[in-house]
Motif scaffolding. Sequence first.
Motif, PDB file in Angstrom:
ATOM      1  N   PRO A 253       0.828  -1.198   0.000  1.00 47.41           N
ATOM      2  CA  PRO A 253       0.000   0.000   0.000  1.00 47.41           C
ATOM      3  C   PRO A 253       0.860   1.244   0.000  1.00 47.41           C
ATOM      4  O   PRO A 253       1.838   1.335   0.729  1.00 47.41           O
ATOM      5  CB  PRO A 253      -0.807  -0.122   1.304  1.00 47.41           C
TER       6      PRO A 253
ATOM      7  N   ASP B   3      -2.320   3.259  11.331  1.00 46.38           N
ATOM      8  CA  ASP B   3      -2.096   3.573   9.923  1.00 46.38           C
ATOM      9  C   ASP B   3      -1.129   2.601   9.241  1.00 46.38           C
ATOM     10  O   ASP B   3      -0.748   2.820   8.104  1.00 46.38           O
ATOM     11  CB  ASP B   3      -1.570   5.012   9.777  1.00 46.38           C
ATOM     12  N   GLU B   4      -0.748   1.562   9.963  1.00 45.26           N
ATOM     13  CA  GLU B   4       0.191   0.615   9.364  1.00 45.26           C
ATOM     14  C   GLU B   4      -0.555  -0.597   8.808  1.00 45.26           C
ATOM     15  O   GLU B   4      -1.474  -1.122   9.444  1.00 45.26           O
ATOM     16  CB  GLU B   4       1.201   0.137  10.411  1.00 45.26           C
ATOM     17  N   SER B   5      -0.099  -1.054   7.660  1.00 51.11           N
ATOM     18  CA  SER B   5      -0.619  -2.321   7.165  1.00 51.11           C
ATOM     19  C   SER B   5       0.208  -3.449   7.768  1.00 51.11           C
ATOM     20  O   SER B   5       1.344  -3.243   8.194  1.00 51.11           O
ATOM     21  CB  SER B   5      -0.544  -2.369   5.637  1.00 51.11           C
TER      22      SER B   5
ATOM     23  N   PRO C 189       1.484  -6.840   6.619  1.00 49.49           N
ATOM     24  CA  PRO C 189       1.559  -7.688   5.422  1.00 49.49           C
ATOM     25  C   PRO C 189       1.790  -9.154   5.801  1.00 49.49           C
ATOM     26  O   PRO C 189       2.827  -9.491   6.358  1.00 49.49           O
ATOM     27  CB  PRO C 189       2.758  -7.132   4.662  1.00 49.49           C
TER      28      PRO C 189
ATOM     29  N   GLU D  57       2.939  -2.297  19.585  1.00 46.40           N
ATOM     30  CA  GLU D  57       1.796  -2.747  18.806  1.00 46.40           C
ATOM     31  C   GLU D  57       1.774  -2.012  17.467  1.00 46.40           C
ATOM     32  O   GLU D  57       2.287  -0.897  17.366  1.00 46.40           O
ATOM     33  CB  GLU D  57       0.503  -2.406  19.562  1.00 46.40           C
ATOM     34  N   PRO D  58       1.182  -2.629  16.471  1.00 47.41           N
ATOM     35  CA  PRO D  58       1.060  -1.918  15.188  1.00 47.41           C
ATOM     36  C   PRO D  58       0.240  -0.647  15.355  1.00 47.41           C
ATOM     37  O   PRO D  58      -0.709  -0.601  16.131  1.00 47.41           O
ATOM     38  CB  PRO D  58       0.351  -2.926  14.277  1.00 47.41           C
ATOM     39  N   ARG D  59       0.630   0.386  14.634  1.00 52.30           N
ATOM     40  CA  ARG D  59      -0.161   1.614  14.655  1.00 52.30           C
ATOM     41  C   ARG D  59      -1.363   1.438  13.733  1.00 52.30           C
ATOM     42  O   ARG D  59      -1.384   0.576  12.865  1.00 52.30           O
ATOM     43  CB  ARG D  59       0.686   2.786  14.172  1.00 52.30           C
TER      44      ARG D  59
END
Lengths: 228, 228
Positions: free
Chosen positions: A50, A115-117, A119, A111-113
């Motif tokens: 993305p 706005d992050e994908s 994958p 942790e993932p933000r």
Amino acid sequence: MRAPAARRSYRQYCAIAYGLDFIGERWALLIVRELLLGPKRFKDLFEALPGIASNLLTQRLRDLELAGVVERAVLPPPAGIAVYKLTSLGEELEPVVRAISRWGSHFVTREPRKDESIPPNAYMFALRSTFRPEEAAGLARTFEVQLGERVFGVHIEEGRCTTWEGLPDNPDISITTDVRTFSGLLWHRLKPRQSLARGKLVISGDPADLDLFVRVFTHRLSAGPGQT
Amino acid sequence: MRAPAARRSYRQYCAIAYGLDFIGERWALLIVRELLLGPKRFKDLFEALPGIASNLLTQRLRDLELAGVVERAVLPPPAGIAVYKLTSLGEELEPVVRAISRWGSHFVTREPRKDESIPPNAYMFALRSTFRPEEAAGLARTFEVQLGERVFGVHIEEGRCTTWEGLPDNPDISITTDVRTFSGLLWHRLKPRQSLARGKLVISGDPADLDLFVRVFTHRLSAGPGQT
DNA sequence: CGGCATCCATTTTGATACTG
DNA sequence: CAGTATCAAAATGGATGCCG
């Protein structure tokens, strides 16, 4: 294979600079990361990255093709679709991607933000690095991992591990979950039995094989600066 | 260390993408290559990277500093000069640079072109990858390598090899030559005794140690896709 | 000088719209 | 689906200026 991307070369007679001339451009190594799990169509690559513009993906694929890293292929019938795949030169980038993955894991500390994908391929690829042969000594297993819409195969045998995107033959266990949970398991944020109990994860097979999977593939925290 | 270069991140929750966010920008890994041989001043870096704009070098150094890869330091008196050096996180990029070097060596198949610079540091760094412990078993040697204006140290002992820029203590042999000849030796284009005879190379020490050096460090041609 | 900061022409990139 | 075409924003590279 041909001369370095004349467009913008470092013009240094040096293996590192030559390498970077080919795979140092933005997006190039992420494309390679995707293809290391098997051939992909343009659309698959586009969705896995993305933020890339479609014209830029086209250009990168052209560059990598000219560099001899990627080639176009047509899958055998009945699929008969055109895909991009790595050449043997491209496959040899695996140590590069693994080294970057290992170094970059220093920064995977939260942790993932939003706005992050996340994958899926990245995790399935990472398994090759986090694989601990000593924990799997003498064992042979085939795992099916379903992450959302996508299916991956993982096979371990004789201290070796292979991963790919697609259905495995006769898996010993099938693990179905979402990428967040899967990532949580690999990074010690979640425990397999708890995730099972909470329904975040569904298996068909022996739960002991799920424990085995986690034990064999979970990330070593604060790993030293070793090779790979 | 801090959050990825907000400027332009891949925004993927993935160790590879995180790593590339920090060291995937143009010039970054070549700066790291230089610093892997020891601290350097701004000017040294600038001259080692022909083509980079001075403001861009400034910006990259800032980025790498914020990333925790590079730090500024002041050498102890009497030098007392400000230098850039790698942090321990930066040192851990060595496997990444080595992997790229190994892959990029596929493209080092011809003589240098006229418009290419031949960075001495790249060769001294490459020694760490081409080092063959089995050829140096049981031996301990310190080499001084003079390439043009610059002096490097190489020490091998117990199957390990370290290289740095600067004068070594009590070298067993001093090898003085130009970068082209040195590169030719490492890539099998030249033979040490011939280069000696032709005056392209001068040593002080035992010529057998020169042969040893070449035997221990010469490149394996058509190496497979192994690790490192 | 060494170590940048500023300015500016040229490339690359990212976002969107469009086509066979 | 697999790309092209278009265009604005950002990054790069080259030159030059500043300041201890």
